[in-house]
Design an enzyme around this catalytic site. Structure first.
Site, PDB file in Angstrom:
ATOM      1  N   HIS A 145      29.058  31.504 109.948  1.00  0.00           N
ATOM      2  CA  HIS A 145      27.882  32.412 110.619  1.00  0.00           C
ATOM      3  C   HIS A 145      28.298  34.014 110.393  1.00  0.00           C
ATOM      4  CE1 HIS A 145      25.863  33.742 114.458  1.00  0.00           C
ATOM      5  NE2 HIS A 145      26.755  34.780 114.189  1.00  0.00           N
ATOM      6  N   GLU A 146      29.385  34.579 110.320  1.00  0.00           N
ATOM      7  CA  GLU A 146      29.513  35.977 110.183  1.00  0.00           C
ATOM      8  C   GLU A 146      29.247  36.293 108.705  1.00  0.00           C
ATOM      9  OE1 GLU A 146      30.043  38.283 112.402  1.00  0.00           O
ATOM     10  OE2 GLU A 146      29.961  36.679 114.063  1.00  0.00           O
ATOM     11  N   HIS A 149      25.389  36.820 108.031  1.00  0.00           N
ATOM     12  CA  HIS A 149      25.083  38.049 108.257  1.00  0.00           C
ATOM     13  C   HIS A 149      24.938  38.819 107.261  1.00  0.00           C
ATOM     14  CE1 HIS A 149      24.718  37.837 112.610  1.00  0.00           C
ATOM     15  NE2 HIS A 149      25.735  37.608 112.870  1.00  0.00           N
ATOM     16  N   TYR A 160      18.245  44.297 113.669  1.00  0.00           N
ATOM     17  CA  TYR A 160      18.921  43.519 114.783  1.00  0.00           C
ATOM     18  C   TYR A 160      18.616  43.923 116.068  1.00  0.00           C
ATOM     19  CZ  TYR A 160      23.025  41.071 116.208  1.00  0.00           C
ATOM     20  OH  TYR A 160      23.969  40.199 117.008  1.00  0.00           O
ATOM     21  N   GLU A 169      20.396  36.219 114.216  1.00  0.00           N
ATOM     22  CA  GLU A 169      21.419  35.342 114.643  1.00  0.00           C
ATOM     23  C   GLU A 169      21.223  33.802 114.535  1.00  0.00           C
ATOM     24  OE1 GLU A 169      24.424  35.895 116.094  1.00  0.00           O
ATOM     25  OE2 GLU A 169      24.332  38.043 115.634  1.00  0.00           O
ATOM     26  N   ASP A 246      21.736  43.074 125.247  1.00  0.00           N
ATOM     27  CA  ASP A 246      21.734  42.236 124.000  1.00  0.00           C
ATOM     28  C   ASP A 246      20.741  42.535 122.821  1.00  0.00           C
ATOM     29  OD1 ASP A 246      23.264  40.241 122.489  1.00  0.00           O
ATOM     30  OD2 ASP A 246      21.658  38.752 123.017  1.00  0.00           O
ATOM     31  N   HIS A 251      21.209  37.226 121.091  1.00  0.00           N
ATOM     32  CA  HIS A 251      22.053  35.957 120.933  1.00  0.00           C
ATOM     33  C   HIS A 251      21.625  35.079 121.974  1.00  0.00           C
ATOM     34  CE1 HIS A 251      24.945  38.945 119.270  1.00  0.00           C
ATOM     35  NE2 HIS A 251      25.683  37.769 118.863  1.00  0.00           N
TER      36      HIS A 251
END
Length: 384
Positions: A145-146, A149, A160, A169, A246, A251
């Site tokens: 997942h990271e 990005h 973002y 995300e 957020d 998210h």
């Protein structure tokens, strides 16, 4: 409901605040010219030794070196490698930036740090506090997942905030889950569709950080409350574009496109990284910084046709999936999407060859009828 354990609650709060700042740093660092260092995707894992200054970390394992005696180092090393191999073998992508970017990972970051993150140049892992979270090197889908990005930064560059941020995300969840499925050789039906099921300690009642199959149902406990993710546009959460909000709910509202991908993969059947993954990957590359949900839905629909044909099962599955989450593909009559969605429900969205072939045929008949009606109307107008 807030946890009565003030120490645990404060730890969670501190992590959220720190992570918010790191997200901003990631955007800045990713924007530096020459930030990505070519290196044929070579991996190096460093040990922060519970410090926070990455330049002070020591090399713990390199591409040509032996395995470490530290399990966290080896898990990070393997996670970086599996994600790299997935993108290379499935999408012929040369590392994160498609130019052979080296993959650096840093373990044992800070003390009891409850997160893992990509900062625009490298991957950083916390050990967890042992009360809420465990060592983050133990979750392959979180690692992927990271790192995704970074892929998004080097393709669509999705901003973002608000819907573009939620798509950002969601892309990381989609490909994070696909990396895990690919490594386990799981079909769409066999996969758990959970993000981070391994990050919580046994004492925390939570299935995972997020559920792509059932957004809003990943957890419900005293510490975090109930999972706030919506699974339909009618439940879209409107939040301010701020840290407390957020960044517009990136998210939270990512649950909507997450559910659309799950439904697409389930409707097609088989291995999700093949057809469904290819459609989403091409759509990501064709997107831009301010792409909205509607834009991305339209793009996946057209990419499905480009890749698999106008009358394909894949295109029909994409249409039905977005309809199910409340997004109508532009230019497609509502009735066609509704019929496809109902037919998918009758067939259980199992992806069986016979059922989907019949559905595709039905869609083809409806499309032909609509085209014929459009021609008749045009002819009538021409006679006036």
């Amino acid at each position: 409901m807030r946890s009565d354990n003030s120490e645990v609650h404060q730890s969670a709060l501190d992590t959220l605040l720190t992570t918010a700042g790191l997200r901003g740093e990631r955007t800045i660092r990713a924007g530096f010219a020459g930030a990505a260092t070519p290196g044929n995707g070579r991996r190096t894992v460093f040990d922060c030794q519970n410090g926070r200054l990455l330049p002070s970390a020591v090399v713990a394992r390199s591409e040509d070196g032996p395995a470490s005696t530290d399990d966290a180092v080896n898990r990070a090393f393997n996670g970086l490698g599996t994600t790299h191999d997935f993108y290379h073998e499935v999408f012929n992508r040369d590392s994160i930036d498609d130019r052979g970017m080296r993959l650096d990972g840093y373990v044992h970051f800070s003390v009891q740090y409850n997160n893992a993150f990509w900062d625009g140049q490298q991957m950083v892992f916390g050990d967890g506090d042992g009360k809420v979270f465990t060592d983050f090197t133990g979750s392959l889908d979180v690692i992927a997942h990271e790192l995704t990005h970074g892929v998004t930064e080097n393709t669509a560059g999705l901003a973002y905030h608000d819907q573009p941020g939620a798509l950002n995300e969601s892309a990381s969840d989609v490909f994070g889950s696909l990396v895990k499925q690919w490594s386990l050789k799981q079909s769409a039906e066999e996969a758990d569709w959970l993000i981070g099921p391994d990050v919580f300690t046994p004492g925390i009642e939570a299935d995972a950080l997020r559920s792509m199959k059932a957004p809003g149902q990943a957890y419900d406990n005293a510490l975090f409350g109930k999972d706030p993710q919506p699974d339909h546009m009618s439940r879209f959460v409107h939040l301010p574009n701020s840290e407390r909000g957020d960044n517009g709910g990136v998210h939270i509202n990512s649950g909507i496109p997450n559910k659309a991908f799950y439904l697409t993969a389930a409707g097609i059947g088989g291995f999700a990284w093949e057809a469904a993954g290819a459609i989403w990957y091409e759509a990501l590359k064709a997107s831009s910084a301010e792409t909205q949900f509607q834009d991305f839905a339209n793009t996946t629909y057209h990419k499905a046709e480009d890749l698999y044909g106008a009358d394909s099962t894949e295109k029909a599955a994409v249409l039905a999936a977005w309809h199910e989450v409340g997004i109508q593909i532009s230019g497609v009559p509502t009735g066609i999407a509704r019929v496809r969605s109902r037919a998918a429900h009758r067939n259980g969205s199992t992806g069986s060859a016979d059922g989907l072939a019949a559905l595709s045929k039905q869609i083809g008949v409806l499309t032909t009828q609509v085209t014929g009606l459009a021609k008749d109307v045009a002819a009538l107008k021409g006679k006036k």
